[in-house]
Design an enzyme around this catalytic site. Structure first.
Site, short mmCIF file in Angstrom:
data_model
loop_
_atom_site.label_atom_id
_atom_site.label_comp_id
_atom_site.label_asym_id
_atom_site.label_seq_id
_atom_site.Cartn_x
_atom_site.Cartn_y
_atom_site.Cartn_z
N ASP A 181 64.82 8.43 42.55
CA ASP A 181 65.15 9.71 43.17
C ASP A 181 64.58 9.75 44.58
O ASP A 181 63.79 8.87 44.97
CB ASP A 181 64.71 10.90 42.30
CG ASP A 181 63.34 10.68 41.66
OD1 ASP A 181 62.62 9.75 42.08
OD2 ASP A 181 62.98 11.43 40.75
N GLU A 184 64.06 17.55 42.01
CA GLU A 184 63.11 18.66 41.84
C GLU A 184 63.78 19.98 41.46
O GLU A 184 63.14 20.85 40.91
CB GLU A 184 62.27 18.86 43.12
CG GLU A 184 61.34 17.68 43.45
CD GLU A 184 60.17 17.54 42.49
OE1 GLU A 184 60.00 18.40 41.61
OE2 GLU A 184 59.44 16.54 42.61
ZN LIG Z 1 58.24 16.52 40.93
ZN LIG Z 2 59.08 13.49 40.27
#
Ligand SMILES: [Zn+2]
Ligand SMILES: [Zn+2]
Length: 432
Positions: free
Chosen positions: A86, A155
């Site tokens: 990510d 997130e």
């Molecule tokens: Zn995080």
């Molecule tokens: Zn994370």
């Protein structure tokens, strides 16, 4: 399934390829660290990652699900293994004191916010590039397709679904297995695994409670939403204590409670934000329903002029690692790192949008679920680890900074190297 990762030559080969790629990957990591970007705004980050993957000769596509990057390394017949990293950062002011610490800010609807890679997503996506380099250098040791993705907006639990909705599996390949990892405060150089429920389902809910505002001296002519909200917060505490079986783990947190402007004004409304976590999807739905029932009833009890409004800000499902796949990857990691460097991962109340990639229903891609393994790489340097009180990961973890702390820093050399090798050994367990 052949177990090439247990082959001592392959272990050495992974090490040698990691050595060869390391300096470049570390430089990339530091660059990303210094330039954090908010969810779905990872423009510079994804461009940099796409460029690095292209330089390694992979087939790279940009802009998948917003800023997502997909890179394919095709190497003949065989299974497709997807590796996920990510990219997004957090609105936190970095206090690590690193010479490549972030000083960036971003303009948002809440004004100017500082930015920091406080969850180590810069580390995860750098490891994806490192793994690409290792696997490109080891092509004669494996066959199949390696599918690498750099995902935006973890997130806010948005990026995995955005990439799937943008046709990730239809346009590129449908993986046979999906591998992902996260850093955590365990000893650097160690890798933690867990089968079954590993991370929690999470819902972030916004609630608007309506009152009828007026002068603070004349409460009888108003409906006070502050009093209703206060009852709501207290009553919500009975869900976990009275409605959830004691053997289950559920969290209900009111993280935001906002009403009013000054002492002599009874406000018109009150706004709450509630965070719900659990490990069972059915129980999770039941808890959300209980929250709605209690708030509706409290609003009625308090003479609220209209029903409360509920809005899901974002949510994700529980992360359940496939038991067979975990065993397969764990055994490859054991062969590569040595059993002494593996640990049993305790269940975490944190949440991830990674499981959407494996869930046909929640991920919205249809057909069968896809097995996945999500493991944890230790990020605490040895000296610090030894000086931390407690025995074992679960105890020591309570004394160490966690991700999202302004002091959290997972990007030491050992962790970066472990992240690359763990992904390569994991992929080779299927492609070798
Ligand atoms: Zn995080
Ligand atoms: Zn994370």
């Amino acid at each position: 399934m052949t177990m090439h990762a247990q082959d001592p030559d392959l272990k050495e080969a992974i090490g040698a390829q990691t050595d060869a790629a390391f300096e470049t990957v570390q430089a990339l990591y530091r660059q990303l660290h210094q330039y954090p970007e908010l969810p779905f705004q990872e423009h510079a980050t994804s461009a940099r990652l796409a460029e690095a993957l292209e330089q390694l000769g992979l087939e790279v596509t940009r802009g998948v699900g917003g800023t997502g990057v997909v890179a394919l390394l095709r190497n003949g017949e065989g299974p497709t293994v997807m590796l996920r990293g990510d990219m997004d950062a957090l609105p936190i002011k970095e206090e690590t004191g690193l010479d490549y610490a972030s000083t960036r800010t971003a303009e948002t609807e809440n004004g100017t916010v500082p930015l920091m890679h406080a969850c180590g997503h810069d580390l995860h996506s750098s490891c994806v590039v490192g793994t690409a380099a290792v696997m490109a250098g080891l092509k004669e040791h494996w066959s199949g397709t390696l599918m690498l993705i750099c995902q935006p907006a973890e997130e806010i639990f948005g990026g995995a679904r955005a990439m799937l909705d943008d046709g990730l599996y239809e346009r590129f390949a449908r993986p046979d297995v999906i591998l992902g990892q996260h850093n955590m405060p365990a000893l650097a150089g160690t890798v933690g695994h867990r089968a079954g429920g590993t991370m929690a389902a999470c819902t972030n809910l916004s609630v608007m409670i309506h009152g009828a505002g007026g002068h603070g001296s004349m409460p009888a002519q108003t409906v006070d939403p502050v009093v209703i909200a206060a009852h709501v917060v207290t009553r919500l505490q009975t869900i976990v204590s009275r409605e959830v079986p004691p053997e289950e783990t559920v969290v209900v947190t009111v993280g935001k409670l906002h009403a009013g402007t000054q002492a002599n004004i009874i406000p018109h409304s009150a706004e709450l934000e509630i965070n719900i976590r659990s490990f069972d999807d059915a129980l999770h739905r039941q808890v959300v329903a209980s929250i709605e029932r209690i708030i509706q009833a409290e609003c009625e009890a308090g003479r609220s002029p209209k029903p409360p409004e509920f809005r899901v800000l974002n949510e994700t499902i529980a992360l359940h690692n496939d038991a067979t796949a975990v065993e397969h990857v764990r055994s490859a990691h054991g062969a590569h790192f040595g059993e002494a460097n593996l640990y049993a991962m305790p269940r975490l109340n944190g949440s991830e949008d990674f499981p959407f990639f494996g869930s046909a229903e929640a991920g919205g891609f249809g057909g069968e679920d896809i097995p996945y393994v999500y493991w944890f790489i230790g990020a605490t340097p040895e000296e610090r680890w030894q000086a931390t009180p407690g025995n074992g990961v679960a105890e020591k973890m309570r004394h160490l900074e966690m991700p999202h702390s302004p002091y959290y820093f997972p990007g030491n050399e050992v962790t970066l190297r472990t992240g690359i090798e763990a992904m390569a050994a994991g992929a080779l367990a299927y492609l070798g």
